[in-house]
Design a protein around this motif. Structure first.
Motif, PDB file in Angstrom:
ATOM      1  N   SER A 165       0.834  -1.197   0.000  1.00 47.34           N
ATOM      2  CA  SER A 165       0.000   0.000   0.000  1.00 47.34           C
ATOM      3  C   SER A 165       0.874   1.254   0.000  1.00 47.34           C
ATOM      4  CB  SER A 165      -0.913  -0.004   1.222  1.00 47.34           C
ATOM      5  OG  SER A 165      -1.598   1.230   1.347  1.00 47.34           O
ATOM      6  N   LYS A 204       0.009   3.982   1.242  1.00 38.69           N
ATOM      7  CA  LYS A 204      -0.168   4.590   2.560  1.00 38.69           C
ATOM      8  C   LYS A 204       0.884   4.076   3.542  1.00 38.69           C
ATOM      9  CE  LYS A 204      -3.676   5.358   6.127  1.00 38.69           C
ATOM     10  NZ  LYS A 204      -5.079   5.098   6.533  1.00 38.69           N
ATOM     11  N   ASP A 205       1.213   2.770   3.465  1.00 31.66           N
ATOM     12  CA  ASP A 205       2.237   2.202   4.353  1.00 31.66           C
ATOM     13  C   ASP A 205       3.592   2.854   4.104  1.00 31.66           C
ATOM     14  OD1 ASP A 205       0.296   0.558   5.386  1.00 31.66           O
ATOM     15  OD2 ASP A 205       0.850  -1.179   4.150  1.00 31.66           O
ATOM     16  N   GLU A 244       5.809   5.010   6.880  1.00 31.22           N
ATOM     17  CA  GLU A 244       7.192   4.654   7.198  1.00 31.22           C
ATOM     18  C   GLU A 244       8.126   5.846   7.013  1.00 31.22           C
ATOM     19  OE1 GLU A 244       8.635   1.229   5.155  1.00 31.22           O
ATOM     20  OE2 GLU A 244       6.894  -0.004   5.680  1.00 31.22           O
ATOM     21  N   ASP A 295      -4.745   4.765   0.717  1.00 32.97           N
ATOM     22  CA  ASP A 295      -4.646   3.303   0.831  1.00 32.97           C
ATOM     23  C   ASP A 295      -4.895   2.655  -0.535  1.00 32.97           C
ATOM     24  OD1 ASP A 295      -4.251   0.877   1.955  1.00 32.97           O
ATOM     25  OD2 ASP A 295      -6.210   0.746   2.937  1.00 32.97           O
TER      26      ASP A 295
END
Length: 476
Positions: free
Chosen positions: A326, A328-329, A333, A356
């Motif tokens: 994703s 978004k991830d 991070e 997402d």
């Protein structure tokens, strides 16, 4: 525009099309002229042969010709009617009014072929001298050309078989019209066919050029010339040799950068650890300030070394590890890792909208792209500014766009493309913001690895927008 004109002038394809077209037009025009001329000669020969055959029939088969055709006499000059026609006996019959045939009848009576006495009658135009030899001649009657065959029968009577050139002109005009029609038809067919065939011949060359344009910047593999014209073999071999030399030079350069950065990293790490072990509070103010400057210098040098290593890796290329993840991830991070920079400058760093979105590509490259763009945005955004991360999916669900917006000073138009060059820094040595000039170069290389595209643009509200477009599913 001028560049396109110059390119058009240098075009081998255009020159070949023009050369073949000119040759075809000249050859076709010459063929049509030869056909027209041949038809004209053959028509003239046909008329001559026709007149000769008629005269031959009259002579060989003893066709009876009136005695009055023998030539002018005193009696014939005296006795004629009011229209100029002679009165003469015919086969012992009483004198009667019989018209004497004349070459003028070709046009007065619209005769195709006329057999008439050689000698003109009183009041008529004299066309042939009395001592003219038998044979074929061209005379002018009523401003029109006439082909005439002069002959003498066995009784010594001289006569003329004549025909107007109207038939010849008609045949020749038809031949000319036919030749012109063929010429235009050939042009209509030949010119587009020439252009089409030349384009077909050059299609493999254009295909190779498109493949070269689509190559990644670090792809220097040899060109395969199996489908190219053999005349280009020497050119392709030269390009491949150049690729080989360039690849060797680039490998040496990358190896040098990587080795130098690697060799610098170890002592820098050791120096950094020793510097961190010294507490500035235990030192006098003057020495503490020098220690802070030393730590900053070591940090800058470590950043430069790490960037050099990352740049060398990006230039060397690597096998992509495709996976689902994703966007978004990745954003979260990156914010966790370098968010301290935003906190230090009181910059509002965060996500905007629903990010997402799942993609299938190389995760490391995407993270490298986002990390460097966010780091660059935070570096140039003033204290108290804003940096937003967002993304959106295309209507066809095939492409994902990642945006990094900041409220910094933006870029001049001339710098929007130059900033992707390695070691290029806006403002040069006098730049107020410290940096290595490698961040956007690394971003560009990472984008190329995953078939992405990066564009920088100034926002209307102020600041810079970095837009990265990548395939949602990558099959590199």
């Amino acid at each position: 525009m001028e560049g396109n004109k110059r390119k058009l002038i240098r075009s081998l394809r255009l020159k070949l099309c023009v050369a073949l077209t000119v040759i075809g037009i000249i050859y076709t025009g010459f063929s049509c002229y030869r056909s027209y001329n041949k038809t004209k000669i053959e028509a003239a020969a046909f008329i001559d042969e026709e007149l000769a055959q008629i005269a031959g029939v009259i002579v060989n088969y003893d066709v009876i010709l009136p005695k009055s055709w023998e030539g002018p006499s005193f009696r014939r000059r005296l006795f004629r009617d009011m229209h100029g026609n002679l009165l003469f006996p015919h086969h012992g019959a009483p004198s009667s009014l019989l018209p004497m045939p004349s070459l003028n009848d070709l046009f007065d009576k619209h005769q195709e072929i006329m057999v008439a006495p050689l000698f003109a009658q009183p009041g008529e135009t004299f066309y042939f001298p009395s001592m003219i030899e038998d044979g074929i001649y061209t005379v002018l009657i009523k401003d029109k050309r006439v082909r005439a065959y002069v002959s003498t029968n066995k009784a010594g009577i001289r006569f003329v078989v004549a025909r107007s050139y109207d038939l010849l002109d008609e045949v020749v005009n038809q031949a000319l019209l036919h030749s012109l029609s063929e010429f235009l038809l050939l042009l209509i067919i030949y010119v587009p066919s020439t252009v089409f065939l030349v384009n077909v011949i050059f299609r493999p060359v254009k295909k190779v050029a498109s493949e070269l344009d689509a190559r990644k910047h670090n792809d220097l593999s040899p060109i395969r010339a199996t489908k190219l014209p053999s005349e280009l073999d020497i050119f392709i071999e030269s390009i491949n040799r150049l690729f080989t030399k360039t690849s060797g030079v680039m490998q040496n350069e990358r190896r040098f950068i990587a080795d130098a950065a690697h060799e610098l990293r170890t002592p820098l790490t050791a120096i950094s650890l020793q510097a961190q072990a010294i507490h500035e509070g235990d030192l006098p103010p003057e020495e503490a300030e020098k220690m802070r400057q030393l730590k900053q210098a070591i940090a800058r040098q470590r950043t430069l070394t790490n960037n050099l290593l990352e740049y060398a890796r990006s230039q060397c290329g690597h096998v992509l590890k495709l996976q689902n993840f994703s966007i978004k991830d990745i954003f979260i991070e990156v914010i966790d890792e370098i968010g301290f920079i935003a906190d230090r400058k009181n910059i509002d760093l965060g996500l905007e909208g629903d990010c997402d979105i799942l993609v299938y590509t190389d995760r490391t490259n995407v993270k490298t792209i986002v990390t460097n763009l966010v780091s660059n945005a935070l570096k140039y955004t003033p204290d108290g500014g804003r940096c937003d991360l967002s993304c959106e999916e295309s209507a066809d669900k095939k492409v994902v766009s990642i945006y990094v917006d900041d409220t910094g000073p933006g870029l001049l138009q001339k710098d929007l493309e130059l900033v992707f060059n390695a070691f290029y820094r806006v403002g040069g040595d006098s730049a107020k913001v410290e940096g290595t000039g490698l961040g956007l170069s690394i971003v560009k290389s990472a984008c190329d690895e995953i078939n992405g595209r990066i564009e920088l643009s100034n926002r209307k509200k102020g600041g810079l927008r970095a837009a990265v477009t990548i395939p949602k599913r990558n099959f590199v």
